[in-house]
Design an enzyme around this catalytic site. Structure first.
Site, mmCIF file in Angstrom:
data_model
loop_
_atom_site.group_PDB
_atom_site.id
_atom_site.type_symbol
_atom_site.label_atom_id
_atom_site.label_comp_id
_atom_site.label_asym_id
_atom_site.label_seq_id
_atom_site.Cartn_x
_atom_site.Cartn_y
_atom_site.Cartn_z
ATOM 1 N N LYS A 22 26.158 28.335 50.853
ATOM 2 C CA LYS A 22 25.102 28.110 51.514
ATOM 3 C C LYS A 22 25.108 28.042 52.774
ATOM 4 C CE LYS A 22 24.157 23.474 52.387
ATOM 5 N NZ LYS A 22 23.588 23.067 53.716
ATOM 6 N N ASN A 23 25.894 27.952 54.046
ATOM 7 C CA ASN A 23 25.612 28.078 55.369
ATOM 8 C C ASN A 23 25.778 29.361 55.389
ATOM 9 O OD1 ASN A 23 24.826 25.640 55.423
ATOM 10 N ND2 ASN A 23 27.065 23.799 55.975
ATOM 11 N N CYS A 116 18.632 13.770 61.810
ATOM 12 C CA CYS A 116 18.205 13.596 60.099
ATOM 13 C C CYS A 116 19.302 12.183 60.075
ATOM 14 C CB CYS A 116 18.790 14.754 59.948
ATOM 15 S SG CYS A 116 20.876 15.157 60.456
ATOM 16 N N ARG A 121 20.602 15.497 66.605
ATOM 17 C CA ARG A 121 21.178 16.679 66.049
ATOM 18 C C ARG A 121 20.091 18.025 67.229
ATOM 19 N NH1 ARG A 121 21.540 18.481 59.976
ATOM 20 N NH2 ARG A 121 23.090 20.616 61.018
ATOM 21 N N ASP A 305 31.320 18.861 56.725
ATOM 22 C CA ASP A 305 30.691 18.298 55.799
ATOM 23 C C ASP A 305 31.896 18.345 54.284
ATOM 24 O OD1 ASP A 305 28.835 19.711 56.867
ATOM 25 O OD2 ASP A 305 29.255 21.396 56.345
ATOM 26 N N ARG A 397 19.974 20.273 47.251
ATOM 27 C CA ARG A 397 19.700 21.878 48.292
ATOM 28 C C ARG A 397 20.985 21.555 48.940
ATOM 29 N NH1 ARG A 397 18.363 18.194 53.674
ATOM 30 N NH2 ARG A 397 18.808 20.103 54.369
HETATM 31 N N1 EPU Z 1 24.452 20.423 69.168
HETATM 32 C C1 EPU Z 1 23.697 20.089 70.828
HETATM 33 N N2 EPU Z 1 22.516 20.851 71.363
HETATM 34 C C2 EPU Z 1 22.517 22.026 70.667
HETATM 35 C C3 EPU Z 1 23.377 21.325 68.683
HETATM 36 C C4 EPU Z 1 23.961 21.305 68.222
HETATM 37 O O1 EPU Z 1 24.116 19.222 71.243
HETATM 38 O O2 EPU Z 1 21.194 22.359 70.445
HETATM 39 C C5 EPU Z 1 25.603 19.550 68.861
HETATM 40 C C6 EPU Z 1 25.016 18.203 67.627
HETATM 41 O O3 EPU Z 1 24.396 17.471 67.802
HETATM 42 C C7 EPU Z 1 26.779 18.349 66.466
HETATM 43 C C8 EPU Z 1 27.501 19.260 67.415
HETATM 44 O O4 EPU Z 1 26.426 20.482 68.073
HETATM 45 O O5 EPU Z 1 26.875 16.788 67.357
HETATM 46 C C9 EPU Z 1 27.433 20.244 66.435
HETATM 47 O O6 EPU Z 1 26.659 20.959 65.403
HETATM 48 P P1 EPU Z 1 26.039 22.427 64.848
HETATM 49 O O7 EPU Z 1 25.135 22.646 66.082
HETATM 50 O O8 EPU Z 1 27.274 22.692 65.256
HETATM 51 O O9 EPU Z 1 25.532 22.129 63.129
HETATM 52 P P2 EPU Z 1 24.612 22.691 63.375
HETATM 53 O O10 EPU Z 1 24.497 24.152 63.337
HETATM 54 O O11 EPU Z 1 23.072 22.152 62.565
HETATM 55 C C10 EPU Z 1 26.042 23.808 61.146
HETATM 56 C C11 EPU Z 1 25.309 23.373 59.311
HETATM 57 C C12 EPU Z 1 26.323 21.942 58.710
HETATM 58 C C13 EPU Z 1 27.519 21.206 59.329
HETATM 59 C C14 EPU Z 1 27.489 21.613 60.911
HETATM 60 C C15 EPU Z 1 28.750 21.195 61.557
HETATM 61 C C16 EPU Z 1 24.388 25.478 58.360
HETATM 62 C C17 EPU Z 1 23.050 25.294 58.247
HETATM 63 N N3 EPU Z 1 24.696 24.248 59.267
HETATM 64 O O12 EPU Z 1 24.524 23.118 61.054
HETATM 65 O O13 EPU Z 1 25.503 22.096 57.858
HETATM 66 O O14 EPU Z 1 27.630 19.677 59.288
HETATM 67 O O15 EPU Z 1 27.090 23.040 61.046
HETATM 68 O O16 EPU Z 1 29.605 22.477 60.854
HETATM 69 O O17 EPU Z 1 25.445 25.789 58.908
HETATM 70 C C18 EPU Z 1 25.326 20.421 55.487
HETATM 71 O O18 EPU Z 1 25.514 21.914 54.886
HETATM 72 O O19 EPU Z 1 25.609 19.396 54.333
HETATM 73 C C19 EPU Z 1 25.394 20.569 56.724
HETATM 74 C C20 EPU Z 1 24.618 19.328 57.440
#
Ligand code: EPU
Length: 420
Positions: A22-23, A116, A121, A305, A397
């Site tokens: 998915k990701n 969320c 996030r 995850d 999802r």
């Molecule tokens: N963060 C910030 N600022 C930003 C972006 C991120 O502070 O601008 C922080 C977040 O709050 C968090 C950390 O950085 O504490 C890591 O977040 P990341 O941005 O890596 O997460 P994401 O890109 O929103 C993706 C996956 C998530 C998975 C995370 C971590 C996708 C679509 N989603 O989320 O997947 O948990 O990386 O590996 O790729 C899931 O599939 O259930 C899911 C939540």
């Protein structure tokens, strides 16, 4: 709304086939916006988040056709540059259209996703990086409004937190920028590397994806291309834990064992027997696994995850384990529900101390997010009696036919309308 009803204590055995990640599918679908020419993607998981992304692409002007695990997308022109709140609030990954829209169309309105169930996030790192590339960004009425006159500029980006979708957004935007972009402390997740592979096939010039430094030399345009999405490592993990928690013998097929090293090391340490081949992993678990400590980290560390699923497993292991969540600040929502099933878990900040019990007892519980749903279903598989997991829409999802795949392994799982 539906619930999932599990009659526990059935030993799982047999084989299960893993779908596409998915990701990886979500950013790759978003990346179709970066140019015209048709793109055919295979091994696309049929999960609700992918349907939502397809809906969003269609809203922006794409033609999207799906047939089984194939999805073909063509985007001759962007007809709208707005990702509306109605779609973004159901799926945070909608923010992945920001970079592509800005790079190709020069303007994007994307609703801010808000908080969320697993943490605040924010997307500040995505926005700061786009500003460094020349975008003008304002927040208006709950939307990010990003604009650039002409092309984005290549820039030196340093992420002070490793961010998966942040890295993906900037990598996509940089493909069409003027000059070279270097992303330091880039996320190293296999899904980032898969997106890069797709972009390279479309004519992008990217090196270093899969490491913490990615270099992208902008090109004037991308063309159409075909691509097969990598297998889902989180789905893989979920079935391995299902095998382990039921003391079963489960073979996970069409997966990428090399993407699951952290989990495999922990399962082995806990006493599971693993037989690994190129695309399959077979797990056999003894009567009771031992406890292991787990700390979530960006890839190649232990994935956040899989934290909830691992906690279900440790809830019935021998001894006490410490589970530390370092990626998201409130990803322990499943703990109270596991406690309802008789788990002994104490939370101290971002640590959960789990003392394994001999047997969980089935109970009505409520899912709070995608991976928490998986955790509660796994706990239900091991528990004595019936477990009813409410709000399973979270599950759909990100997992394709989880109930049917579990039934194929011998589980007693069915859906039922949610009780009022
Ligand atoms: N963060 C910030 N600022 C930003 C972006 C991120 O502070 O601008 C922080 C977040 O709050 C968090 C950390 O950085 O504490 C890591 O977040 P990341 O941005 O890596 O997460 P994401 O890109 O929103 C993706 C996956 C998530 C998975 C995370 C971590 C996708 C679509 N989603 O989320 O997947 O948990 O990386 O590996 O790729 C899931 O599939 O259930 C899911 C939540």
């Amino acid at each position: 709304m539906e619930s999932m009803i599990i009659e526990g204590e059935q030993r799982l055995a047999g084989s299960v086939r893993i779908g596409g990640a998915k990701n990886a599918a979500l950013p790759i679908l978003a990346a179709t916006l970066l140019g015209n020419g048709s793109c055919t993607l295979s091994n696309v998981p049929r999960v609700v988040d992918v349907f939502t992304m397809s809906k969003l692409l269609a809203h922006l002007g794409a033609r999207v056709e799906s047939n089984g695990d194939l999805t073909t997308v063509s985007v001759d022109e962007i007809s709208s540059c707005r990702a509306p709140y109605e779609l973004v609030k159901t799926m945070r990954a909608s923010v992945l259209v920001l970079g592509p829209l800005l790079a190709r169309h020069g303007e994007a309105f994307v609703a801010l996703p808000g908080g969320c169930a697993i943490g605040a996030r924010p997307i500040n790192l995505h926005l700061t990086a786009l500003e460094l590339m020349g975008a003008e960004i304002t927040i208006e009425h709950g939307n990010v409004h990003a604009r650039v006159l002409g092309r984005l500029r290549g820039a030196q980006i340093y992420f002070d937190v490793s961010t998966v979708t942040g890295t993906e957004n900037i990598m996509m935007a940089a493909c069409l920028a003027d000059g070279t972009t270097v992303i330091e402390n880039a996320a190293r997740e296999p899904e980032v590397a898969d997106l890069a592979q797709f972009l390279i096939t479309r004519g992008a010039r990217i090196s270093g994806a899969g490491t913490d430094m990615i270099t992208i030399q902008g090109v004037p345009a991308l063309h159409g291309a075909d691509h097969e999405i990598i297998p889902d490592r989180i789905e893989t993990a979920t079935y391995l834990v299902a095998g382990a928690i039921t003391k079963g013998d489960v073979t996970v097929e069409r997966c990428r064992p090399d993407h699951s090293d952290a989990l495999l090391a922990k399962l082995r340490e806990a006493g599971a027997e693993l037989m690994i081949e190129k695309e399959t992993i077979r797990i056999r678990a003894p009567e009771r696994l031992g406890c292991v400590n787990v700390k979530t980290l960006p890839y190649p560390g232990f994935p956040t995850d899989i934290q909830a699923q691992m906690m279900a497993l440790m809830a019935v292991a021998q001894g006490s384990s410490m589970i530390t969540e370092t990626v998201f600040e409130s990803r322990f929502m499943h703990v109270l529900e596991l406690q309802r099933m008789g788990a002994e878990i104490r939370i101290d900040g971002n640590h959960a101390v789990v003392t394994g019990v001999k047997r969980l007892s089935g109970a009505p519980v409520m899912a709070s997010d995608l991976r928490a749903s998986a955790c509660l279903i796994l706990a239900g598989l091991a528990a004595e009696g019936e477990t009813r997991v409410g709000r399973v829409y979270h599950l759909d999802r990100g997992y394709e036919q989880l109930d049917q795949k579990l039934v194929g392994l011998g589980a007693r799982v069915r859906r039922a309308p949610e009780r009022p």
